[in-house]
Design an enzyme around this catalytic site. Structure first.
Site, short mmCIF file in Angstrom:
data_model
loop_
_atom_site.label_atom_id
_atom_site.label_comp_id
_atom_site.label_asym_id
_atom_site.label_seq_id
_atom_site.Cartn_x
_atom_site.Cartn_y
_atom_site.Cartn_z
N LEU A 81 1.00 -1.30 -0.20
CA LEU A 81 -0.06 -0.06 -0.13
C LEU A 81 0.90 1.41 -0.16
CD1 LEU A 81 -2.87 -1.33 2.27
CD2 LEU A 81 -2.74 -1.24 -0.02
N CYS A 82 2.21 1.11 -0.25
CA CYS A 82 3.31 2.15 -0.36
C CYS A 82 2.60 2.71 -1.80
CB CYS A 82 4.29 1.96 -0.14
SG CYS A 82 4.91 1.63 1.54
N HIS A 83 2.95 4.42 -1.51
CA HIS A 83 2.99 5.15 -2.97
C HIS A 83 4.10 5.12 -3.73
CE1 HIS A 83 -0.87 6.65 -0.73
NE2 HIS A 83 -1.21 6.76 -2.24
N MET A 119 8.78 4.92 5.26
CA MET A 119 8.97 3.40 4.48
C MET A 119 10.07 3.00 3.65
SD MET A 119 6.90 1.88 6.49
CE MET A 119 7.10 0.24 5.72
N GLU A 120 10.45 4.00 2.78
CA GLU A 120 11.61 3.97 2.02
C GLU A 120 12.82 4.14 2.90
OE1 GLU A 120 8.30 5.13 -0.25
OE2 GLU A 120 8.94 5.83 1.58
N ASP A 134 24.08 -11.33 3.57
CA ASP A 134 24.39 -12.23 2.53
C ASP A 134 25.84 -12.28 2.13
OD1 ASP A 134 23.57 -14.00 0.38
OD2 ASP A 134 23.90 -12.18 -1.02
#
Length: 171
Positions: A81-83, A119-120, A134
């Site tokens: 739901l992130c733009h 969020m970014e 990793d």
């Protein structure tokens, strides 16, 4: 079935309780910035190998920084739901912390848009940490990714937010 009135105050649910992307088209674009942080803990010998450039997969820190930047740009593809946002600047810093031992990871993201970049920034830190893991897992599988959090954000209707002790000058 749940009462529809419960969904009226939740911006990411429609009247039937289904997930929806919020309409931000009526908002004015403003400058927004977010900073997130996290860390990865490892043995002293793994840290020394990375610092000496002796990791089997090559440049651990450079690759992790680049992965964090790329991840911030892909956040809308990863989190439903992130733009998608026009990102003006993404900075990922990975700092050796011998007291941990391990690395401190910090990401700063800036945009001029209708919605924020928290969020970014969080995605950049998360993927940088995962990439570091990793790149060094051949040396140690017991590394621990810890404390990923938002340190602060500016702009938008909800105003500025900072963890205790942090201010705008820390951004």
């Amino acid at each position: 079935m749940q009462d529809n009135d419960n969904f009226n105050s939740l911006s990411h649910l429609n009247e039937t309780g289904e997930a929806q992307m919020v309409d931000v088209s009526a908002k004015q674009p403003t400058r927004r910035q977010a900073i997130a942080a996290g860390r990865i803990r490892m043995s002293e010998s793994t840290l020394e190998a990375i610092e000496a450039g002796n990791a089997p997969k090559g440049d651990v820190i450079g690759t992790a920084k680049l992965a964090g930047i790329m991840a911030a740009k892909q956040t809308a593809n990863l989190i439903p739901l992130c733009h998608p946002l026009p990102l003006s600047k993404i900075e990922v810093k990975i700092t050796c912390d011998r007291n941990l031992p391990g690395y401190q990871i910090r990401a700063s993201v800036i945009t001029k848009a209708e919605t924020g970049v928290e969020m970014e920034a969080l995605t950049a830190v998360s993927v940088a940490a995962l990439t570091l893991y990793d790149m060094a897992k051949a040396l140690e599988k017991s590394m621990q990714i810890e404390n990923i959090c938002l340190l602060g954000k500016t702009g938008g209707k909800s105003g500025d937010y900072f963890v205790e002790g942090m201010t705008t000058s820390d951004l």
